[in-house]
Structure formats: structure tokens, C-alpha cells
Design an enzyme around this catalytic site. Structure first.
Site, PDB file in Angstrom:
ATOM      1  N   CYS A 272     -10.216  -4.972   0.574  1.00  0.00           N
ATOM      2  CA  CYS A 272     -11.353  -4.044   0.501  1.00  0.00           C
ATOM      3  C   CYS A 272     -12.187  -4.356  -0.740  1.00  0.00           C
ATOM      4  O   CYS A 272     -11.765  -5.083  -1.642  1.00  0.00           O
ATOM      5  CB  CYS A 272     -10.856  -2.595   0.480  1.00  0.00           C
ATOM      6  SG  CYS A 272     -10.256  -2.043  -1.116  1.00  0.00           S
TER       7      CYS A 272
ATOM      8  N   GLU B  22       0.407   5.303   0.530  1.00  0.00           N
ATOM      9  CA  GLU B  22      -0.524   6.348   0.957  1.00  0.00           C
ATOM     10  C   GLU B  22      -0.063   7.722   0.473  1.00  0.00           C
ATOM     11  O   GLU B  22       1.098   7.908   0.086  1.00  0.00           O
ATOM     12  CB  GLU B  22      -0.660   6.307   2.489  1.00  0.00           C
ATOM     13  CG  GLU B  22      -1.278   4.991   2.942  1.00  0.00           C
ATOM     14  CD  GLU B  22      -1.531   4.912   4.441  1.00  0.00           C
ATOM     15  OE1 GLU B  22      -1.106   5.818   5.186  1.00  0.00           O
ATOM     16  OE2 GLU B  22      -2.166   3.926   4.860  1.00  0.00           O
TER      17      GLU B  22
ATOM     18  N   CYS C 203      -4.193   0.660  -2.388  1.00  0.00           N
ATOM     19  CA  CYS C 203      -4.014  -0.565  -1.608  1.00  0.00           C
ATOM     20  C   CYS C 203      -2.908  -1.438  -2.215  1.00  0.00           C
ATOM     21  O   CYS C 203      -2.608  -1.346  -3.407  1.00  0.00           O
ATOM     22  CB  CYS C 203      -5.295  -1.393  -1.622  1.00  0.00           C
ATOM     23  SG  CYS C 203      -6.667  -0.661  -0.738  1.00  0.00           S
TER      24      CYS C 203
ATOM     25  N   GLU D 120      -3.002  -4.658  -2.840  1.00  0.00           N
ATOM     26  CA  GLU D 120      -3.478  -5.626  -3.840  1.00  0.00           C
ATOM     27  C   GLU D 120      -3.568  -4.995  -5.220  1.00  0.00           C
ATOM     28  O   GLU D 120      -3.159  -5.571  -6.225  1.00  0.00           O
ATOM     29  CB  GLU D 120      -4.862  -6.179  -3.460  1.00  0.00           C
ATOM     30  CG  GLU D 120      -4.904  -6.889  -2.133  1.00  0.00           C
ATOM     31  CD  GLU D 120      -5.273  -5.941  -0.990  1.00  0.00           C
ATOM     32  OE1 GLU D 120      -4.664  -4.860  -0.889  1.00  0.00           O
ATOM     33  OE2 GLU D 120      -6.144  -6.298  -0.195  1.00  0.00           O
TER      34      GLU D 120
ATOM     35  N   CYS E 143     -10.639  -3.572  -4.221  1.00  0.00           N
ATOM     36  CA  CYS E 143      -9.628  -4.553  -4.639  1.00  0.00           C
ATOM     37  C   CYS E 143     -10.293  -5.849  -5.094  1.00  0.00           C
ATOM     38  O   CYS E 143      -9.852  -6.493  -6.048  1.00  0.00           O
ATOM     39  CB  CYS E 143      -8.644  -4.822  -3.514  1.00  0.00           C
ATOM     40  SG  CYS E 143      -7.516  -3.439  -3.232  1.00  0.00           S
TER      41      CYS E 143
ATOM     42  N   ASN F  52       0.841  -1.203   0.000  1.00  0.00           N
ATOM     43  CA  ASN F  52       0.000   0.000   0.000  1.00  0.00           C
ATOM     44  C   ASN F  52       0.874   1.250   0.000  1.00  0.00           C
ATOM     45  O   ASN F  52       1.919   1.299   0.645  1.00  0.00           O
ATOM     46  CB  ASN F  52      -1.000  -0.008   1.165  1.00  0.00           C
ATOM     47  CG  ASN F  52      -0.364  -0.113   2.530  1.00  0.00           C
ATOM     48  OD1 ASN F  52       0.670  -0.734   2.695  1.00  0.00           O
ATOM     49  ND2 ASN F  52      -0.985   0.497   3.515  1.00  0.00           N
TER      50      ASN F  52
END
Ligand code: THU
Length: 157
Positions: free
Chosen positions: A112, A64, A73, A75, A115, A62
Site C-alpha cells: 500500500c 488487524e 500492514c 511491511e 508502506c 499484518n
């Protein structure tokens, strides 16, 4: 009216040591992928790894950003990198692991919704099931296909 039920099957393992060799290698890559995480806001470090049909593993983590929606993210970072690097290959499986300040959660971190939708599309592109492995420190879950974590996948266009 007919009441219907959707059943989800998955396998639970006590640790990555119980996985088959290929899945263990992918799970290990996801754990190692956590080190690439840039999470100065949530401090939740996530690593992911995608296995391609040519046997290659592509990692992600991930990333940010102060403008929050600009981050991504682990993934999707891994899948988009894999898609860009091997556009003609299929994604066979994906593993993920995460934890605050790099300490892996006991229960597996779960992907999530966004994803899952992206996984669904690459599975559809491949035309065959894509396995999803969620790695925790005390439990590991393996789902044979994305449908099992995203029932009634949107796949209409
Ligand atoms: N995160 C992931 O990388 N994967 C998920 O499936 C869930 C959440 C990241 C996004 C954000 O950087 C941090 O974890 C906290 O939500």
C-alpha cells in the site's frame, strides 16, 4: 511545456526458485511470515521480511484490530520491528507475500501507499537503494529501489 516520462524497471520471475540465493531466502521468509498474520476481518494474510545490512532477516505480518486504523500492514510491522531491533543497521531489501486465508495470490501482492512511504524513508536513512520483492504463486517481481514503486518520493524535510 515539456512532457516528461517516468520509467519504471522491474524484473519478473516465474517463481522464487529463479531468484538469487539471498532474495530467495528473503522471499521464503515473507511467505513463512504469512503464518504470523492476524487478519480476522479481511482474512487476507500478509507476510513480509526485511534483510538488514548485518545479514539478519526480520519478519512481520499484518495485524488487524476491531478499531480498524489501529491495525498495521505486514511491511510496516516488519520494518518497524527491524528498525527497533537494529537501529544502527541499514535495510537492504524487503519481500512480501499475501493471500486470502493464507493461500498465496497468483499475482504478487503489492504494498500500500503508506508502506511505500515508510520504505522510502528507510531507504533514504540507509543512503542506498532498497530492493522490493513482491511474491506471488505464479509471478515474482523485483524492483531494485523504492523509487520504482513510489516515483517522486516525498523526501523534503
Ligand atoms: N495489507 C498488508 O499487510 N500489506 C499491504 O501492503 C496491503 C494490505 C493488509 C492490511 C489488512 O490487514 C489486509 O492486508 C487487507 O487490507
Amino acid at each position: 511545456m515539456t512532457e516528461r516520462q517516468i520509467k519504471v524497471r522491474y524484473q519478473e520471475f516465474a517463481s522464487i526458485d529463479e531468484l538469487n540465493a539471498e532474495d530467495r531466502e528473503l522471499a521464503q521468509a515473507a511467505i513463512e511470515g504469512m503464518r504470523g498474520s492476524y487478519a480476522p476481518y479481511s482474512h487476507f494474510n500478509v507476510g513480509a521480511a526485511v534483510r538488514m545490512s548485518n545479514g539478519q532477516i526480520v519478519r512481520g505480518s499484518n495485524q488487524e484490530n476491531a478499531a480498524f486504523p489501529s491495525g498495521l500492514c505486514a511491511e510496516r510491522t516488519a520494518m518497524f520491528a527491524a528498525g527497533a531491533k537494529y537501529p544502527d543497521k541499514d535495510m537492504c531489501s524487503i519481500a512480501l507475500a499475501g493471500g486470502i486465508y493464507g493461500r498465496i495470490t497468483d499475482d504478487p501482492a503489492t504494498p500500500c501507499g503508506a508502506c511505500r512511504q515508510v520504505m522510502a524513508q528507510y531507504q533514504s536513512k540507509a543512503g542506498k537503494p532498497m530492493g522490493v520483492i513482491m511474491v506471488g504463486g505464479k509471478k515474482v517481481w523485483k524492483f531494485e529501489r523504492v523509487d520504482d514503486i513510489l516515483p517522486l518520493i516525498f523526501d523534503s524535510i
